[in-house]
Design an enzyme around this catalytic site. Structure first.
Site, PDB file in Angstrom:
ATOM      1  N   ASP A 259      -1.981  -0.615   7.571  1.00  0.00           N
ATOM      2  CA  ASP A 259      -1.377  -1.380   6.685  1.00  0.00           C
ATOM      3  C   ASP A 259      -2.319  -2.478   6.330  1.00  0.00           C
ATOM      4  O   ASP A 259      -2.693  -3.054   5.205  1.00  0.00           O
ATOM      5  CB  ASP A 259      -0.211  -1.773   7.010  1.00  0.00           C
ATOM      6  CG  ASP A 259       0.622  -0.806   7.094  1.00  0.00           C
ATOM      7  OD1 ASP A 259       0.305   0.453   6.978  1.00  0.00           O
ATOM      8  OD2 ASP A 259       1.933  -0.856   7.548  1.00  0.00           O
TER       9      ASP A 259
ATOM     10  N   GLY B 131       8.756   0.744   3.009  1.00  0.00           N
ATOM     11  CA  GLY B 131       7.659   1.635   3.403  1.00  0.00           C
ATOM     12  C   GLY B 131       6.607   1.306   2.693  1.00  0.00           C
ATOM     13  O   GLY B 131       5.556   2.129   2.482  1.00  0.00           O
TER      14      GLY B 131
ATOM     15  N   ARG C 121       0.667  -1.265  -0.243  1.00  0.00           N
ATOM     16  CA  ARG C 121       0.083   0.010  -0.080  1.00  0.00           C
ATOM     17  C   ARG C 121       0.867   1.268  -0.072  1.00  0.00           C
ATOM     18  O   ARG C 121       2.067   1.201   0.258  1.00  0.00           O
ATOM     19  CB  ARG C 121      -0.751  -0.006   1.279  1.00  0.00           C
ATOM     20  CG  ARG C 121      -0.223  -0.086   2.440  1.00  0.00           C
ATOM     21  CD  ARG C 121       0.056   1.364   3.092  1.00  0.00           C
ATOM     22  NE  ARG C 121       0.860   1.445   4.263  1.00  0.00           N
ATOM     23  CZ  ARG C 121       2.278   1.765   4.157  1.00  0.00           C
ATOM     24  NH1 ARG C 121       2.800   1.884   3.242  1.00  0.00           N
ATOM     25  NH2 ARG C 121       2.782   1.629   5.501  1.00  0.00           N
TER      26      ARG C 121
ATOM     27  N   GLU D 164      -0.003  11.037   7.823  1.00  0.00           N
ATOM     28  CA  GLU D 164       1.229  10.139   8.352  1.00  0.00           C
ATOM     29  C   GLU D 164       1.263  10.648   9.829  1.00  0.00           C
ATOM     30  O   GLU D 164       1.328  11.627  10.202  1.00  0.00           O
ATOM     31  CB  GLU D 164       2.302  11.059   7.609  1.00  0.00           C
ATOM     32  CG  GLU D 164       3.116   9.719   7.169  1.00  0.00           C
ATOM     33  CD  GLU D 164       2.881   8.797   6.318  1.00  0.00           C
ATOM     34  OE1 GLU D 164       2.275   7.727   6.744  1.00  0.00           O
ATOM     35  OE2 GLU D 164       2.466   9.121   5.218  1.00  0.00           O
TER      36      GLU D 164
ATOM     37  N   GLY E 235      10.788  -4.188   3.074  1.00  0.00           N
ATOM     38  CA  GLY E 235      11.506  -2.836   3.978  1.00  0.00           C
ATOM     39  C   GLY E 235      11.414  -1.377   3.201  1.00  0.00           C
ATOM     40  O   GLY E 235      12.353  -0.487   3.648  1.00  0.00           O
TER      41      GLY E 235
END
Ligand code: ADP
Ligand code: MG
Length: 402
Positions: A184, A136, A39, A45, A134
């Site tokens: 997520d 993000g 995603r 954020e 890894g």
């Protein structure tokens, strides 16, 4: 001209290749194939653990698992083509964290099903992934949700989307040791083509927001760097947010209005105040961004994305020079050059930016970003383009085990 950005391998093709790998390895075709996407978060954020809003979409990058029952009842053999490594999981004993570490995400999901009272059969599994690990883009949730989707088919136990996402989050907390929010796993379960998901992390309610305009594309640029301070940085930010909420006498920063925060400025530590200002502002921007998309108000969406980036850079201090440079380049290209908006995405200190751009100008935009980033940092970025994709699916559904 060489391609300015990577193309996405279609899910059907990844699954077909994996099916061949499975057959080569285990001597027969797989019975089940399940997939779940990574995603990208368009805006919102560091709001998830503050009970705020996030606004992610699934991307056309997937983790795919192919499986069949094993001859041995209590053994799971799980082969990862990406790392060329195999995890052996013994079901006869309580499942515990162990080596290889990447299999802990899977162990956590297996335990989640055991806790629901499901008896798990022995399995042979092969796994492939087109989500960068890894980077993000949530390869971890893709792995958990793909595993859970497979286990639904294997056990015949269907989970409600929210329950499934929470089971996967619990797996990541307990077995991978990562105290992540719910974003997520929710988007990897619930993503829909041509839609973003406005997720209220307090009530856990979701709202699908259409992004159907085919002239718009989402460009993801990976800085290809990751600065070291990440581990402590995240826990520290969370603690500062809790401190701010306590200082305001509120259960979380979700309850804080900008006016209430401003009124309390003198009572808060200056750093804690700036952290809170980011969160409170970002929650507001996220709701406004969903509204802007609904109204096709692209200039407004652009302003919100750039404001989000500036706030993450200056108040939350989780950006880094490489991310700032990428956003600067995109902002310089601007509306006139086909860029609607751009910002860092994910936890920060490296990783990716997300930009909304005009699809017809992609090659030109990607070329400029690549060249400028190289010139200014000496680094090679990775770029790819995606439309909002589907959440987890069964690509091939055999009958459940007895
Ligand atoms: P992100 O979720 O942003 O990709 P994380 O650090 O949360 O980053 O998760 C990355 C970790 O998840 C990897 O280091 C690895 O342990 C595990 N992982 C995810 N996908 C896979 C995969 N397809 N194969 C093996 N391990 C994976
Ligand atoms: Mg992750």
């Amino acid at each position: 001209m060489t391609a300015q950005y990577e193309t996405n391998v279609p899910l059907a093709q990844v699954a077909a290749e994996l099916s061949r790998v499975f057959a080569q390895r285990y001597g027969r075709p797989p019975r089940w194939i399940a997939a779940a996407p990574g995603r990208v978060n368009l805006i919102g954020e560091h709001t998830d653990y503050n009970d705020g809003f996030v606004f992610p979409m699934a991307i056309e990058r997937y983790t795919v698992v192919a499986a069949d029952l094993a001859a041995t009842p209590d053994q799971i053999s799980w082969h990862c083509t990406r790392l060329d490594a195999t995890a052996a999981i013994d079901l006869a004993a309580p499942i515990q964290r162990g080596e290889p570490r990447w299999a802990d995400y899977i162990r956590g999901v297996l335990v989640g099903f055991q806790r629901l009272g499901c008896r798990l059969p022995g399995l042979e599994v092969a796994m492939a992934s087109t989500v960068p690990l890894g980077g993000g883009l949530s390869s971890s949730a893709a792995l958990e949700v793909a595993s859970a989707t497979l286990l639904e088919a294997v056990t015949g136990r269907r989970l409600e989307p929210v329950a499934k996402a929470l089971l996967c989050q619990q797996a990541e907390h307990e077995y991978a040791g990562m105290p992540c929010g719910i974003m997520d796993q929710f988007i990897s379960v619930m993503g829909q083509p041509n839609h973003l998901l406005l997720l209220d992390c307090r009530s856990r309610t979701t709202d699908l927001v259409p992004l159907t305009n085919p002239e718009l594309a989402v460009l993801i640029v990976n800085t290809n760097i990751r600065h070291e301070l990440t581990g402590g940085g995240y826990a520290q930010r969370r603690a500062q947010c809790e401190q701010a909420a306590r200082g305001l006498g509120l259960p979380s920063l979700r309850e804080a209005s900008p006016a209430r925060l401003d009124a309390a400025q003198s009572t808060l530590d200056p750093v804690v105040f700036r952290r809170a200002r980011h969160v409170v502002g970002e929650i507001e921007r996220t709701v406004l961004a969903a509204q802007a998309i609904r109204q096709a108000d692209w200039p407004q969406l652009g302003r919100l994305m750039y404001a989000s980036h500036a706030s993450l850079r200056d108040d939350y201090e989780v950006s880094c020079p490489e991310l700032d440079i990428l956003v600067e380049i995109a902002q310089t290209i601007g509306q006139a050059g086909g860029v609607v908006g751009s910002r860092m995405t994910g936890g920060g200190f490296g990783g990716c930016t997300v930009s909304l751009v005009q699809a017809g100008r992609l090659a030109e935009i990607a070329g400029r970003i690549r060249a400028e980033y190289q010139r200014r940092t000496g680094l090679e970025p990775s770029l790819f383009v995606t439309r909002p994709a589907s959440g987890a699916v069964m690509v091939q559904a055999g009958p459940a085990a007895k």
